[in-house]
Design a protein around this motif. Structure first.
Motif, short mmCIF file in Angstrom:
data_model
loop_
_atom_site.label_atom_id
_atom_site.label_comp_id
_atom_site.label_asym_id
_atom_site.label_seq_id
_atom_site.Cartn_x
_atom_site.Cartn_y
_atom_site.Cartn_z
N ILE A 26 60.26 82.94 -10.32
CA ILE A 26 59.84 81.11 -9.55
C ILE A 26 60.89 81.05 -8.38
N THR A 27 62.41 81.12 -8.43
CA THR A 27 62.56 80.70 -7.56
C THR A 27 62.84 81.38 -5.83
N GLN A 28 62.15 81.98 -6.48
CA GLN A 28 62.15 83.05 -5.38
C GLN A 28 60.92 82.39 -4.06
N GLU A 29 59.31 82.14 -5.42
CA GLU A 29 59.00 81.74 -5.04
C GLU A 29 58.50 80.56 -4.71
N GLU A 30 59.00 79.13 -5.38
CA GLU A 30 58.39 78.41 -5.07
C GLU A 30 60.56 77.53 -4.72
N GLY A 31 60.95 77.89 -4.45
CA GLY A 31 62.44 77.55 -4.73
C GLY A 31 63.21 76.60 -5.76
N TRP A 32 63.90 75.48 -5.53
CA TRP A 32 64.67 75.64 -6.48
C TRP A 32 63.37 73.67 -7.17
N HIS A 33 63.30 73.52 -8.24
CA HIS A 33 63.03 72.89 -9.11
C HIS A 33 63.06 73.05 -10.95
N TRP A 34 62.28 71.57 -11.63
CA TRP A 34 63.49 71.70 -12.94
C TRP A 34 62.81 72.49 -13.67
N SER A 35 61.90 73.24 -13.32
CA SER A 35 62.26 74.49 -13.88
C SER A 35 63.31 75.24 -14.09
N PHE A 36 64.19 75.45 -13.15
CA PHE A 36 65.06 76.12 -13.23
C PHE A 36 66.23 75.63 -14.82
N LEU A 37 65.75 73.68 -14.96
CA LEU A 37 67.34 73.70 -15.91
C LEU A 37 66.54 73.86 -17.05
N VAL A 38 65.03 73.80 -17.71
CA VAL A 38 64.35 74.80 -18.71
C VAL A 38 65.18 75.57 -19.04
N LEU A 39 64.78 76.77 -17.31
CA LEU A 39 64.84 78.30 -18.04
C LEU A 39 66.14 78.00 -18.44
N CYS A 40 67.09 77.63 -18.04
CA CYS A 40 68.20 78.27 -18.23
C CYS A 40 69.12 77.79 -19.58
N VAL A 41 68.27 76.25 -19.68
CA VAL A 41 69.40 75.12 -21.16
C VAL A 41 68.71 76.04 -22.88
N VAL A 71 58.41 77.23 -26.07
CA VAL A 71 58.39 75.67 -25.40
C VAL A 71 58.33 75.68 -24.28
N PRO A 72 59.37 76.21 -23.09
CA PRO A 72 59.71 76.44 -22.48
C PRO A 72 58.07 76.83 -21.36
N LEU A 73 57.53 77.71 -21.83
CA LEU A 73 56.43 78.32 -21.00
C LEU A 73 55.74 76.92 -20.94
N PRO A 74 55.05 75.97 -21.79
CA PRO A 74 53.97 75.34 -21.32
C PRO A 74 55.18 74.15 -20.19
N LEU A 75 56.37 73.61 -20.94
CA LEU A 75 56.65 72.63 -20.51
C LEU A 75 57.82 73.41 -18.71
N VAL A 76 57.21 74.15 -18.36
CA VAL A 76 57.05 74.68 -16.59
C VAL A 76 55.84 74.42 -16.20
N GLY A 77 55.06 74.43 -16.97
CA GLY A 77 54.19 74.47 -16.48
C GLY A 77 53.49 73.26 -15.98
N GLY A 78 53.68 72.65 -17.06
CA GLY A 78 54.21 70.86 -16.83
C GLY A 78 54.40 69.86 -15.62
N LEU A 79 55.73 70.27 -16.30
CA LEU A 79 56.89 70.22 -14.63
C LEU A 79 56.16 70.47 -13.46
N GLU A 80 55.80 72.02 -13.25
CA GLU A 80 55.33 72.00 -12.04
C GLU A 80 54.13 71.53 -11.51
N ALA A 81 53.36 70.92 -12.30
CA ALA A 81 52.18 70.16 -12.02
C ALA A 81 52.36 68.73 -12.00
N LEU A 82 53.55 68.04 -12.01
CA LEU A 82 54.14 66.71 -12.52
C LEU A 82 54.28 66.85 -11.29
N PHE A 83 55.67 67.52 -10.64
CA PHE A 83 56.25 67.44 -9.11
C PHE A 83 55.84 67.48 -8.07
N GLN A 84 54.48 68.20 -7.82
CA GLN A 84 53.60 69.04 -6.86
C GLN A 84 52.88 67.90 -6.56
#
Length: 84
Positions: A26-41, A71-84
Motif C-alpha cells: 500500500i505504501t509503495q502504490e499509494e504513499g503515506w496514509h492512515w492505513s500505515f497506522l492501522v496496519l502497524c498497530v 478488523v484492519p482490512l475493512p478499516l483500511v478500506g474505509g479509511l482509504e475511501a474516506l480520505f481520497q
C-alpha cells in the motif's frame, strides 16, 4: 476449548507478516496514509492478545485477538475511501 485457543493464537500471530506485506504494498502504490497506522498497530496487539489468551485460557481475549486480526482490512478500506 484448546483447539479454539490454539487456532486463535496462530491466526492472530499469522496476521502480522501478512499485514506487514500489505503495508509495504500500500505504501509503495499509494504513499503515506492512515492505513500505515492501522496496519502497524493492530496486528501486533492481536498477536499478543492471542498468545495471552492461549496461555491464560481466556476465550474472551482469544476472540478479541481474532477480531483485531480481521478488523484492519475493512478499516483500511474505509479509511482509504474516506480520505481520497
Amino acid at each position: 476449548m484448546e483447539l479454539f485457543l490454539s487456532r486463535a493464537r496462530m491466526m492472530s500471530a499469522g496476521s502480522v507478516p501478512v499485514y506487514l506485506a500489505l503495508l509495504l504494498f500500500i505504501t509503495q502504490e499509494e504513499g503515506w496514509h492512515w492505513s500505515f497506522l492501522v496496519l502497524c498497530v493492530l496486528p501486533p496487539v492481536a498477536a499478543v492478545a492471542g498468545f495471552i489468551g492461549k496461555r491464560d485460557i481466556r476465550p474472551g481475549l482469544a476472540v478479541t485477538a481474532l477480531v483485531l486480526a480481521i478488523v484492519p482490512l475493512p478499516l483500511v478500506g474505509g479509511l482509504e475511501a474516506l480520505f481520497q
